[in-house]
Scaffold this motif. Structure first.
Motif, short mmCIF file in Angstrom:
data_model
loop_
_atom_site.label_atom_id
_atom_site.label_comp_id
_atom_site.label_asym_id
_atom_site.label_seq_id
_atom_site.Cartn_x
_atom_site.Cartn_y
_atom_site.Cartn_z
N ILE A 5 19.87 -53.76 9.06
CA ILE A 5 20.91 -53.16 8.22
C ILE A 5 21.47 -54.35 7.32
N CYS A 6 22.00 -53.79 6.21
CA CYS A 6 22.88 -54.84 5.39
C CYS A 6 23.63 -55.35 6.01
N ALA A 7 23.94 -56.84 5.73
CA ALA A 7 24.86 -57.48 6.70
C ALA A 7 26.37 -57.39 6.23
N ALA A 8 26.50 -56.91 5.14
CA ALA A 8 27.75 -56.54 4.67
C ALA A 8 28.41 -55.18 4.90
N CYS A 9 27.51 -54.45 4.59
CA CYS A 9 28.06 -52.62 4.68
C CYS A 9 27.33 -52.04 5.86
N GLY A 10 26.24 -52.51 6.38
CA GLY A 10 25.78 -51.59 7.48
C GLY A 10 24.67 -50.74 6.78
N SER A 11 24.45 -50.75 5.62
CA SER A 11 23.51 -49.79 5.11
C SER A 11 22.24 -49.89 5.46
N ASP A 12 21.37 -49.04 5.83
CA ASP A 12 20.01 -49.30 6.32
C ASP A 12 18.99 -49.10 5.31
N ILE A 13 19.46 -49.00 3.84
CA ILE A 13 18.52 -48.82 2.94
C ILE A 13 18.16 -50.39 2.28
N ILE A 14 17.46 -51.01 3.04
CA ILE A 14 17.06 -52.43 2.69
C ILE A 14 15.92 -52.84 3.40
N SER A 15 15.05 -53.71 2.80
CA SER A 15 13.67 -54.07 3.53
C SER A 15 14.04 -55.08 4.72
N GLN A 16 12.88 -55.34 5.25
CA GLN A 16 12.96 -56.14 6.53
C GLN A 16 13.44 -57.66 6.05
N GLN A 17 13.10 -57.96 4.69
CA GLN A 17 13.06 -59.26 4.16
C GLN A 17 14.55 -59.66 3.64
N CYS A 65 22.08 -55.31 1.00
CA CYS A 65 21.51 -54.16 0.12
C CYS A 65 21.71 -54.60 -1.26
N LEU A 66 21.27 -53.87 -2.05
CA LEU A 66 21.13 -54.10 -3.56
C LEU A 66 22.71 -53.85 -4.20
N THR A 67 23.36 -52.97 -3.52
CA THR A 67 24.64 -52.63 -3.87
C THR A 67 25.68 -53.70 -3.58
N CYS A 68 25.56 -54.23 -2.37
CA CYS A 68 26.23 -55.24 -2.12
C CYS A 68 25.93 -56.75 -2.54
N ILE A 106 3.98 -50.82 7.88
CA ILE A 106 4.60 -51.58 9.53
C ILE A 106 6.00 -51.70 9.22
N ASP A 107 6.49 -52.05 7.92
CA ASP A 107 8.20 -52.09 7.80
C ASP A 107 8.77 -51.09 8.28
N SER A 108 8.17 -49.88 7.90
CA SER A 108 8.78 -48.45 8.23
C SER A 108 8.85 -48.23 9.74
N VAL A 109 7.65 -48.75 10.46
CA VAL A 109 7.55 -48.41 11.85
C VAL A 109 8.63 -49.15 12.65
N THR A 110 8.54 -50.73 12.14
CA THR A 110 9.54 -51.76 12.57
C THR A 110 10.91 -51.28 12.69
N HIS A 111 11.14 -50.58 11.64
CA HIS A 111 12.57 -50.03 11.20
C HIS A 111 12.99 -49.12 12.14
N LEU A 112 12.07 -48.28 12.52
CA LEU A 112 12.37 -47.26 13.50
C LEU A 112 12.96 -47.68 14.85
N PHE A 113 12.28 -48.93 15.22
CA PHE A 113 12.65 -49.56 16.33
C PHE A 113 13.74 -50.41 16.57
N PHE A 114 13.61 -51.05 15.41
CA PHE A 114 14.56 -52.24 15.27
C PHE A 114 15.46 -51.98 13.83
N PRO A 115 16.41 -51.20 13.75
CA PRO A 115 17.08 -51.03 12.52
C PRO A 115 17.47 -52.66 11.99
#
Ligand SMILES: [Zn+2]
Length: 232
Positions: free
Chosen positions: A18-30, A34-37, A7-16
């Motif tokens: 992203i990390c509030a600091a760097c904009g990376s999309d490698i981040i879960s909905q919750q 991101c881990l790096t930031c 469900i997270d993956s599907v939601t991600h497709l429609f509502f990307p």
């Protein structure tokens, strides 16, 4: 769990999301960051240290029980990016997230006496109306949840532009306005330990002005907390 991830993956497709600091999309909905930031966050740990730089800022200016900031602020940093999103792009989740973090940090510092109230530094009413929220109030809400301390929103108010004297020149009028705080009913604040909260501290002039007004309440004990600290 698998189903939830799908469900997270599907939601991600429609509502990307992203990390509030760097904009990376490698981040879960919750997650907010991101881990790096998350690993790059410049934590001050000031809550653990008496006579830290935030407390020193107020030495000889107003009496404080303690003061702390959670993050170092510098230009072109992820903290600047986060503050920008929080204050000017309507991302209130940043304030809730860091409010909780700040509150949790205070909880771990046994040297710090728990306040009776959290008080957000008031914005100019016109600015709050334009923004739709007071960022200090959002931080207080997150802190309140972590610390189990109530937020007092109406304890101190800020006078509007039109209430300041009009015959002064523009520069001094603006300076003057920064000092225009007002406690309507001091009785609720008497003999209470109040933690005044703002998003960032630089010179501390506005916090000092607001703190001075709060200290007019008999027996009030004052502490100060901000999300970010920048030296001048
Ligand atoms: Zn990131």
């Amino acid at each position: 769990m698998l189903f939830k991830n799908a469900i997270d993956s599907v939601t991600h497709l429609f509502f990307p999301h992203i990390c509030a600091a760097c904009g990376s999309d490698i981040i879960s909905q919750q997650q907010l960051l991101c881990l790096t930031c998350t690993e790059k966050l410049p934590l001050t740990n000031y809550h653990a240290y008496p006579d830290n730089p935030v407390e020193k800022t107020f030495w000889g200016r107003i009496p404080l029980i303690y003061a702390s900031s959670y993050l170092y602020f510098s230009k072109d940093s992820i903290v600047q990016q986060l503050m920008h999103q929080f204050k000017y792009k309507g991302n209130q989740d940043i304030g809730t997230y860091f409010g909780k973090k700040m509150g949790a940090a205070f909880q771990t510092a046994t040297r710090l006496q728990k306040p009776d109230f959290l008080v957000p530094l008031p914005l100019h009413p016109s600015r709050e109306k334009k923004r739709g929220y007071n960022q200090a109030g959002i931080l207080c809400d997150g802190m309140s949840e972590a610390m189990n301390v109530p937020v007092l929103r109406q304890a101190v108010t800020r006078k509007t532009h039109t209430e300041t004297q009009t015959h002064k020149n523009r520069a001094s009028r603006w300076q003057n306005m920064d000092g225009r705080f007002w406690i309507g009913d001091p009785s609720i604040l008497e003999n209470k330990h109040v933690m005044l909260v703002d998003d960032v501290i630089t010179t501390g002039a506005t916090l000092e002005a607001c703190g001075q007004e709060l200290l007019k309440a008999k027996g009030l004990l004052l502490s100060i907390a901000t999300l970010a600290y920048t030296s001048v």
